[in-house]
Enzyme design. Structure first.
Site, PDB file in Angstrom:
ATOM      1  CG  MET A   1      -1.855  -1.208   1.299  1.00 38.43           C
ATOM      2  SD  MET A   1      -3.065  -1.286  -0.015  1.00 38.43           S
ATOM      3  CE  MET A   1      -4.348  -0.223   0.640  1.00 38.43           C
ATOM      4  CB  CYS A   2       1.044   4.171  -1.480  1.00 34.18           C
ATOM      5  SG  CYS A   2       1.745   2.968  -2.652  1.00 34.18           S
ATOM      6  NE  ARG A   3      -1.401   5.305   4.001  1.00 27.55           N
ATOM      7  CZ  ARG A   3      -2.590   4.942   4.506  1.00 27.55           C
ATOM      8  NH1 ARG A   3      -3.020   5.516   5.624  1.00 27.55           N
ATOM      9  NH2 ARG A   3      -3.344   4.060   3.887  1.00 27.55           N
ATOM     10  CG  ASN A 115      -3.528   3.821  -0.332  1.00 31.18           C
ATOM     11  OD1 ASN A 115      -2.802   2.863  -0.092  1.00 31.18           O
ATOM     12  ND2 ASN A 115      -4.351   4.347   0.558  1.00 31.18           N
TER      13      ASN A 115
END
Length: 252
Positions: A1-3, A115
């Site tokens: 995942m990411c932000r 994301n």
């Protein structure tokens, strides 16, 4: 995942949005507070921003963690913008690394970030990818699930879809292929479209009317101040400097 994070408002230094908040995107690269998958976001980062009088955004992307880039510290201190999209990356297993794999992806006036992840990529999503002309598949910026998501969104935008429709249709198509996580973020510097599908999203507005009004759309709040509103999962968000609308996003 990411932000990731998108901003529309008065011109401010990039660092005011990304670095200065105590729990902002900069800190979220090593200590996110609300991330449901993964623990750190050190597999690259990127910032895209708009200059007055130019609808095509500039980008700064790197393959390493945001806190290890001394050049970014200078850029964030002096560059001011009225519109921005930024992301820190946690790479999906099996996806390419490198600068080209870091969001934001860009085309014309658009900036985009994903994301999430497409478990079972690429095989499980071959039917979705088959909707793209071969030239668009060959033009993928990186061999990553996020680059495919962006190609599908961009294909719809170029066909005339509104930003929210382009995101919603892409989410429905990919969600039908598997247990995809699809928090998407898109801006052209005047509006923001976003989806929640498997992870967190918040928004906060400031000011009144047009002058002085601003909107932030973020994976997680950068501070513990008032005004942050969580977006329910499986939602579509449409925002500009004058307000935010959130609608349910249902599967096909």
């Amino acid at each position: 995942m990411c932000r990731h994070l998108a901003y529309l408002g008065d011109a401010v230094p990039i660092g005011q949005l990304l670095v200065e908040p105590p729990f902002g995107l900069y800190r979220q690269s090593w200590a996110p507070r609300s991330q449901r998958y993964g623990t750190v976001n050190v597999d690259g980062f990127g910032v895209g921003w708009y200059a007055d009088g130019d609808e095509v955004p500039a980008r700064y992307r790197r393959s390493g963690p945001i806190w290890a880039d001394r050049s970014f510290a200078d850029l964030a201190r002096v560059v001011r913008t009225r519109a921005l999209l930024a992301a820190v990356r946690s790479a999906t297993e099996g996806c390419a690394d490198g600068e080209n794999a870091a969001a934001p992806f860009a085309a014309g006036p658009w900036l985009f970030s994903h994301n999430g992840a497409l478990p079972g990529w690429p095989e499980r999503y071959d039917k979705a990818a088959a909707a793209l002309p071969p030239a668009e598949l060959l033009a993928l910026e990186a061999r990553t699930d996020s680059a495919l998501v962006w190609a599908l969104v961009l294909h719809r935008l170029r066909a005339g879809a509104a930003p929210g429709d382009a995101l919603a249709d892409t989410v429905r198509t990919l969600a039908a292929c598997g247990e995809a996580r699809l928090n998407l973020l898109l801006t052209d510097g005047t509006s923001i479209a976003a989806t929640t599908w498997g992870d967190t999203l918040f928004h906060r507005t400031g000011g009144t009317g047009t002058d002085g009004a601003s909107v932030l759309v973020v994976s997680e709040p950068g501070d513990d101040g008032p005004g942050w509103i969580p977006v329910p999962d499986h939602s579509l968000l449409i925002a500009d400097r004058n307000g935010v609308d959130v609608h349910p996003l249902r599967p096909s």
